[in-house]
Design an enzyme around this catalytic site. Structure first.
Site, PDB file in Angstrom:
ATOM      1  N   ARG A  38      73.308   5.394 -34.016  1.00 15.48           N
ATOM      2  CA  ARG A  38      74.165   5.032 -32.888  1.00 15.48           C
ATOM      3  C   ARG A  38      74.771   6.275 -32.226  1.00 15.48           C
ATOM      4  O   ARG A  38      74.832   6.361 -30.996  1.00 15.48           O
ATOM      5  CB  ARG A  38      75.282   4.072 -33.331  1.00 15.48           C
ATOM      6  N   LYS A 199      77.369 -14.659 -35.812  1.00 16.45           N
ATOM      7  CA  LYS A 199      77.572 -14.764 -34.359  1.00 16.45           C
ATOM      8  C   LYS A 199      76.595 -15.766 -33.753  1.00 16.45           C
ATOM      9  O   LYS A 199      75.877 -15.492 -32.788  1.00 16.45           O
ATOM     10  CB  LYS A 199      77.427 -13.395 -33.694  1.00 16.45           C
ATOM     11  N   GLY A 348      73.819  -4.231 -35.243  1.00 18.58           N
ATOM     12  CA  GLY A 348      74.153  -3.161 -36.179  1.00 18.58           C
ATOM     13  C   GLY A 348      73.715  -3.411 -37.609  1.00 18.58           C
ATOM     14  O   GLY A 348      73.148  -2.522 -38.262  1.00 18.58           O
ATOM     15  N   GLY A 371      75.397  -8.291 -29.693  1.00 24.35           N
ATOM     16  CA  GLY A 371      75.782  -9.354 -28.769  1.00 24.35           C
ATOM     17  C   GLY A 371      75.442  -9.017 -27.332  1.00 24.35           C
ATOM     18  O   GLY A 371      75.001  -9.885 -26.562  1.00 24.35           O
TER      19      GLY A 371
END
Length: 411
Positions: A38, A199, A348, A371
């Site tokens: 990242r 999620k 992630g 997301g």
């Protein structure tokens, strides 16, 4: 139409306020970023700014602290950034505001950078407080958003700052939009989606969007548990998102291209392996948790994946942080890595898992967004991208007036 940072005619000596996404897990005081995927993703933008003489002010959030909780400090991220990017000319500010922070920014030399402390130490960030955004904007002459992964959030540093500063997209932002737009608008067929993890709300939206646009959708994790429960199948003590049950019941889960696990691995503990059993889907004991997909599901899903010219994968299919619960996800990862088509991954937890298993290099594209990637692919307009796109013409006069006022204040 948003503008690239390469449209900035002269960066020499300019103060550039850049929003990045350094929202990484911190383990025992260190940034747990595996190979640094990242942080590495934003280094091309930082390096371009530095080489062109900008004074760089880096801002990011980390986790969900309640006030100034230094368990969520960005200092471990700063140390990782020093390791991966540069050891000198990079500084850390121990707050977001205050005279010490202002002094550090004012003392930056051309090409140097400072990382400010966690934006979410201030509740105004998530509240999209206008005065908070304005206060942040005074640090910069221009603003760059290179935080695609956070751009589905209407927070002050994402959508508020562009109201006060001329704003541009960083290289990572441009790349994410270009690649994901092509995937969304012209996916290669046969297309297979693999959705796992948590999620479930965002993933359910993407499932609906791609039901008639893909050859197969494979489900696991919390989303699969929720759909099992919607079908009145026994899931024991497994984790579900009960507020999604009504929406899950409306989904036509009898469609031929929608695939739930046919068997699952269960444990009587989510923390350590306890009385592991392979159960047919829907026949889970009341004190058991679904922790992975079972071997028959692996065979079924691998066969489907083998037909694909493109696979989009978000979310692991089991609790991969526990070695005994990661076999299903690992076998699916190997199946995906072996296809000749495109392999697109995001999220992630999934990326960290594939990084640990040395499988990242076998994927075609790694999106920094979890997301954000899902919402973009589902056709949603991300607030952060919209904020960049709505500039510049209608606000040009106000921006000039505002800049004139700031220049006067700074004298």
């Amino acid at each position: 139409m948003m503008q690239s940072l390469k449209k900035i005619s002269d960066l020499q000596g300019k103060r550039v306020l850049i929003r990045v996404d350094f929202n990484l897990p911190i383990t025992e005081g260190e940034a747990a970023d595996g190979s640094g995927w990242r942080i590495k993703s934003v280094i091309p933008t930082l390096e371009y700014l530095s080489k062109n003489g900008a004074k760089i002010i880096i801002i990011s959030h980390l986790g969900r602290p309640k006030g100034k909780d230094f368990n969520f400090s960005l200092y471990p991220i700063f140390l990782k950034l020093k390791e991966l990017w540069r050891g000198d000319g990079l500084f850390f500010a121990q707050d977001v505001f205050g005279p010490d922070v202002e002094s550090q920014i004012n003392n930056l030399k051309d090409g140097e950078a400072v990382l400010l402390e966690n934006l979410r130490f201030y509740k105004e960030e998530e509240e999209n407080d206008e005065s908070f955004a304005e206060k942040l904007s005074k640090y910069g002459d221009v603003f760059i958003n290179d935080a695609f992964a956070a751009s589905h959030r209407a927070h002050a540093s994402i959508v508020g700052i562009p109201n006060f500063l001329k704003s541009f997209a960083g290289f990572l932002m441009e790349k994410e939009i270009a690649v994901l737009t092509a995937i969304r608008d012209k996916p290669r067929r046969p297309l297979v989606l693999v959705m796992g993890g948590a999620k479930a709300e965002t993933k359910l939206k993407l499932v609906r969007h791609f039901l008639d646009k893909s050859e197969a959708i494979i489900l696991g994790g919390v989303l699969a548990n929720t759909l099992f429960l919607a079908k009145n199948m026994d899931i024991g003590a497994s984790v579900v998102e009960e507020d999604l049950l009504d929406n899950a019941k409306k989904l036509n889960i009898t469609l031929n291209n929608l695939h739930l696990p046919v068997d699952v691995l269960t444990s009587k503990s989510l923390i350590t392996p306890n009385d592991l059993k392979v159960r047919p889907a829907g026949l889970v004991g009341p004190d058991e948790f679904i922790v992975d997909i079972g071997p028959d599901s692996v065979k079924l899903f691998s066969k489907i994946i083998g037909t694909a010219k493109m696979v989009i994968w978000n979310g692991t299919l089991g609790l991969t942080e526990i070695p005994a619960f990661k076999k299903g996800s690992l076998e699916i990862a190997n199946a995906i890595s072996q296809i000749s088509g495109e392999k697109i991954i995001g999220g992630g937890d999934l990326i960290n898992f594939l990084d640990e298993e040395n499988l990242i290099g076998k994927m075609s594209y790694v999106s920094t967004g979890g997301g954000a990637m899902l919402e973009f692919l589902a056709g949603d307009i991300l607030p952060g991208i919209e904020a960049l796109s709505r500039q510049i013409a209608s606000d040009a006069t106000n921006a000039i007036d505002y800049q004139t006022e700031r220049d006067r204040d700074n004298k």
